[in-house]
Design an enzyme around this catalytic site. Structure first.
Site, PDB file in Angstrom:
ATOM      1  N   GLU A  74       0.818  -1.225   0.000  1.00  0.00           N
ATOM      2  CA  GLU A  74       0.000   0.000   0.000  1.00  0.00           C
ATOM      3  C   GLU A  74       0.847   1.269   0.000  1.00  0.00           C
ATOM      4  O   GLU A  74       0.486   2.263  -0.639  1.00  0.00           O
ATOM      5  CB  GLU A  74      -0.967  -0.008   1.191  1.00  0.00           C
ATOM      6  CG  GLU A  74      -2.138  -0.975   1.057  1.00  0.00           C
ATOM      7  CD  GLU A  74      -1.756  -2.435   1.324  1.00  0.00           C
ATOM      8  OE1 GLU A  74      -0.623  -2.682   1.781  1.00  0.00           O
ATOM      9  OE2 GLU A  74      -2.587  -3.332   1.066  1.00  0.00           O
ATOM     10  N   HIS A 123     -12.325  -5.996   7.946  1.00  0.00           N
ATOM     11  CA  HIS A 123     -12.982  -5.648   6.680  1.00  0.00           C
ATOM     12  C   HIS A 123     -14.144  -4.706   6.930  1.00  0.00           C
ATOM     13  O   HIS A 123     -15.036  -4.593   6.107  1.00  0.00           O
ATOM     14  CB  HIS A 123     -13.487  -6.906   5.954  1.00  0.00           C
ATOM     15  CG  HIS A 123     -12.395  -7.845   5.575  1.00  0.00           C
ATOM     16  ND1 HIS A 123     -11.900  -8.787   6.440  1.00  0.00           N
ATOM     17  CD2 HIS A 123     -11.673  -7.960   4.442  1.00  0.00           C
ATOM     18  CE1 HIS A 123     -10.928  -9.464   5.837  1.00  0.00           C
ATOM     19  NE2 HIS A 123     -10.776  -8.978   4.633  1.00  0.00           N
TER      20      HIS A 123
END
Ligand SMILES: Cc1ncc(C[n+]2csc(CCOP(=O)(O)OP(=O)(O)O)c2C)c(N)n1
Ligand SMILES: [Mg+2]
Length: 738
Positions: A468, A538
């Site tokens: 990322e 999540h």
């Protein structure tokens, strides 16, 4: 790959005994020039140290011991042609590229006229747009991924030269405010210390550069220490060259960085490899650090005299001086004259810099955002396209996922500078499978980018490695060159490796360079819970962590049409944008809409009044909007309470006017958000209302948000943790009665 090794103990007399006219291609005049630059660099450090002791400057970072490698790089590469991401020890490099000593002293005093930052950034944090020296931060290593992105940007522009053009008819966007240049054989230089090679971003950058065969020269300036930590406690095996040697496509050099001639040779070979398109290079230069880490450090606490004296034998300035004498390039008188000249030049530069004016305190908020393109302006307010179709039928409402995909597609058609990358965003990295129609393609784990690679090709839409920081860092480098990366972070929960790039780089580059550089990247992020089974990793929200960052715009749409309008404005804007897409809303039946057309935009900082009311204001955004609407309608049905529901949709900037007007009407406010209650986004809204609208309130400002814990897997727990319509209903009922 080719590896050239120079013995770090190599004595310069060995080279001189050959009596060659050229020294690794350097002429005698260039060697005199190299010495002058090295000597200037060292004497600027000495001057600054004195000025710091006299409290005339506020910080000092020396390049002492690193002069030879810096000058060598500066002579081998091309100022204003190649691109440079130096680090704080690269004073000599910057002098070689054309930065003036006066400019360096202006940095020290923090002058308004300091061309690198106007007094905002520390000295030795270089930034000179015309020389292609890109603004520097202080975190060790965060420049490296950007250098990779810069090289990618240059290559993209060389392959897509028409992308640099701005169609005369286009409505204003970020492209108007960026001069875009590139060279087919340009190189990007980036440097770092030996300690910094332990940062993960360094390895992400090597991987990306090797994968893309990018023309980046990584220069590791190894002075054997990272503050007090010696290289053998830092780097496994004590030698970074050994560790990186397995990367493919690289050219490697390990060189005595106190020897300007050997270092120049190393950079020449490295640059040739890059310019020929063979891949990146890494120059590992062994240097010394004679002045402790900084003025706050006393290296005698951890280095014995014997070790420091051994280093002193290799001092690049004295070694080069001896070399010039031995080679008969300069005699004593010549050396003296050169040094006197430099002293006089520096004296004049210091005297002038000490007279320079400081920046005005009123200027502090200038350049947090683009001064050229105001994202709240009415140019970004365009109506949706007419809904009627040629056959007279109403077009079918589409999901938020569909409209984000359609908006990306139309913007990519309009602007060739847009590139899309991230994890799994491509249809299929093995392009031949698509061409042979063996597969349909993936296009993102939520399929938001589906079909874009197939339509626009591999160099505009591609998968990144699973890293990322690299996604955001590379995007930042590309945007610095004028591209518009629209990158995806697959789940908000995994944005944290990119946090350094977002907080310390992307958002602050314009401000810290005093508008010298900008990088208007769009980061799309799938966020949020209510997934029944999403669990801790999540389901996270956390938008307030990002709205807390000056320089970053943050959007959080709740429905398909807003998502399309805000995403288009984000892509055309001149500021970096975090575009938060609620996963639960991607395919919800709430908020579906027909595609509002290829020119539909919504300005930032404009809330939507979802329903008007008179008794109570409910301020929220994202997935709480449909829940709030449900609760408000029930409350009106059952108790006649009329709720004004405000969907902020843009979190930074936010729409204070709409809030204030509503509170003036209803005198009661509930702020609701999906994130954990304490320190959440709504806390700021509530505080401002209490502060500025106190006289209008008939009740305390209330909040409904998630419990101060994590989102659990078991749906019963998830329901208990996240704010539900019933929580909103009860809070509004209480507030209405207050
Ligand atoms: C991410 C980060 N961690 C820690 C620091 C504090 N710090 C500044 S310089 C430095 C040592 C760097 O050593 P090295 O990379 O070898 O460079 P050198 O200063 O020796 O040239 C540290 C730990 C920082 N600036 N950034
Ligand atoms: Mg070091």
């Amino acid at each position: 790959m080719a590896t050239t090794k120079t013995d770090p103990k190599l004595n310069v007399t060995a080279a001189s005994s050959k009596k060659v006219k050229f020294y690794e291609g350097l002429t005698r005049e260039q060697l005199i020039q190299a010495y002058r630059l090295m000597y200037t660099s060292r004497r600027i450090d000495d001057r600054e140290i004195l000025l710091k002791r006299q409290q005339k400057i506020f910080f000092q970072m020396s390049g002492a011991g690193h002069e030879a490698v810096g000058v060598a790089a500066g002579l081998a590469l091309r100022s204003g042609y190649d691109w440079f991401y130096p680090y704080y020890r690269d004073r000599a490099l910057c002098l070689a590229l054309g930065v003036q000593p006066y400019d360096m002293f202006l940095q020290g005093v923090g002058a308004a006229d300091d061309p690198s930052s106007g007094g905002r950034q520390m000295p030795s944090h270089w930034s000179y747009p015309s020389l292609h020296i890109v603004t520097q931060s202080s975190p060790t290593g965060s420049q490296i991924l950007q250098a990779v992105g810069c090289a990618e940007g240059g290559r993209y522009l060389a392959d897509h030269p028409q992308a640099a053009e701005i169609p005369a008819s286009a409505t204003p966007d970020y492209r108007r405010f960026k001069t875009v240049t590139w060279q087919k054989d340009e190189v990007t230089y980036v440097s770092l210390g030996d300690g910094t090679s332990s940062e993960g971003e360094f390895w992400e950058a090597l991987n990306a550069a090797a994968l893309g065969k990018l023309p980046v020269i990584f220069c590791v300036e190894d002075n054997g220490y990272a503050i007090s930590v010696p290289v053998e406690a830092q780097t496994a095996g004590g030698n970074i060259s050994r560790l990186v040697s397995g990367f493919p496509n690289f050219h490697f050099e390990e060189v005595d960085g106190t020897d300007p001639v050997a270092s120049y040779g190393a950079f020449q070979r490295a640059a040739r490899h890059c310019r020929e398109g063979l891949g990146p290079a890494l120059v590992h230069a062994h240097v010394i650090r004679p002045y402790s880490h900084s003025l706050s450090d006393d290296e005698r606490l951890y280095r014995p005299d014997v070790e420091r004296e051994r280093d002193a034998q290799r001092d690049p300035v004295t070694r080069t001086q001896m070399f010039l004498l031995r080679e008969g390039i300069l005699d004593d008188k010549g050396i003296n004259r050169l040094e006197k000249d430099v002293e006089a030049e520096l004296q004049a530069a210091v005297d002038r810099a000490l007279e320079a004016l400081p920046p005005a305190p009123e200027s502090v908020t200038q350049f947090v955002y683009s001064p050229d393109l105001d994202v709240t302006s009415s140019i970004f307010e365009t109506p949706p396209a007419a809904e009627s179709q040629p056959d007279g039928k109403k077009p079918a409402p589409k999901t938020m996922a569909d409209l984000i995909n359609a908006t990306l597609r139309d913007e990519m058609k309009r602007d060739e500078r847009i590139v899309i990358f991230g994890e799994d965003v491509a249809d299929c990295s093995r392009e031949e499978y698509l061409k042979q129609k063996l597969v349909k393609g993936k296009g993102g784990v939520f399929k938001l980018t589906f079909g874009l690679q197939s339509e626009f090709g591999n160099d505009r839409v591609f998968n990144s490695p699973l890293a990322e920081a690299a996604i955001v860092g590379r995007a930042t480098g590309m945007a610095t060159r004028g591209l518009k990366p629209v990158v995806e972070i697959q789940f908000f929960d995994y944005i944290w490796p990119a946090m350094m790039q977002i907080r310390d780089e992307l958002s602050v580059i314009r401000w810290r360079s005093n508008n010298g550089f900008s990088c208007p990247v769009v980061i799309r992020v799938a966020i949020g819970g209510y997934l029944t089974g999403g669990a801790i990793y999540h389901s996270q929200c956390g938008e307030s962590i990002f709205t807390h960052i000056p320089g970053l715009r943050v959007l959080f749409p709740s429905n398909a049409q807003d998502a399309a309008g805000l995403l288009r404005t984000a892509i055309r804007s001149d500021d970096p944008v975090l575009f938060l897409e609620h996963k639960r809303l991607y395919r919800e039946s709430y908020g579906r809409a027909p595609y509002p057309g290829a020119e539909y935009m919504i300005p930032f900082g404009k809330a939507k009044v979802v329903q008007a009311g008179t008794d109570l204001t409910l301020i929220t955004y994202g997935a709480v909007v449909p829940r709030a609407l449900q609760a408000a309608q029930k409350l009106e049905r059952e108790q006649g309470v009329r709720v004004e529901l405000i969907d902020l949709r843009s979190l930074n900037p936010f729409d204070w006017e709409t809030i204030a007007a509503s509170v003036a009407k209803t005198n009661r406010v509930l702020v609701a958000y999906e994130d954990t209650l304490s320190w959440g986004y709504g806390a700021e809204i509530a505080a401002r209302i209490a502060d500025q609208l106190f006289d209008q309130l008939d009740a305390p400002v209330r909040r409904v948000a998630a419990k101060d814990t994590y989102v659990a897997y078991q749906p019963i727990l998830e329901d208990a943790i996240l704010p539900q319509p019933k929580d909103l209903y009860l809070a509004m009922q209480d507030l209405a009665k207050y």
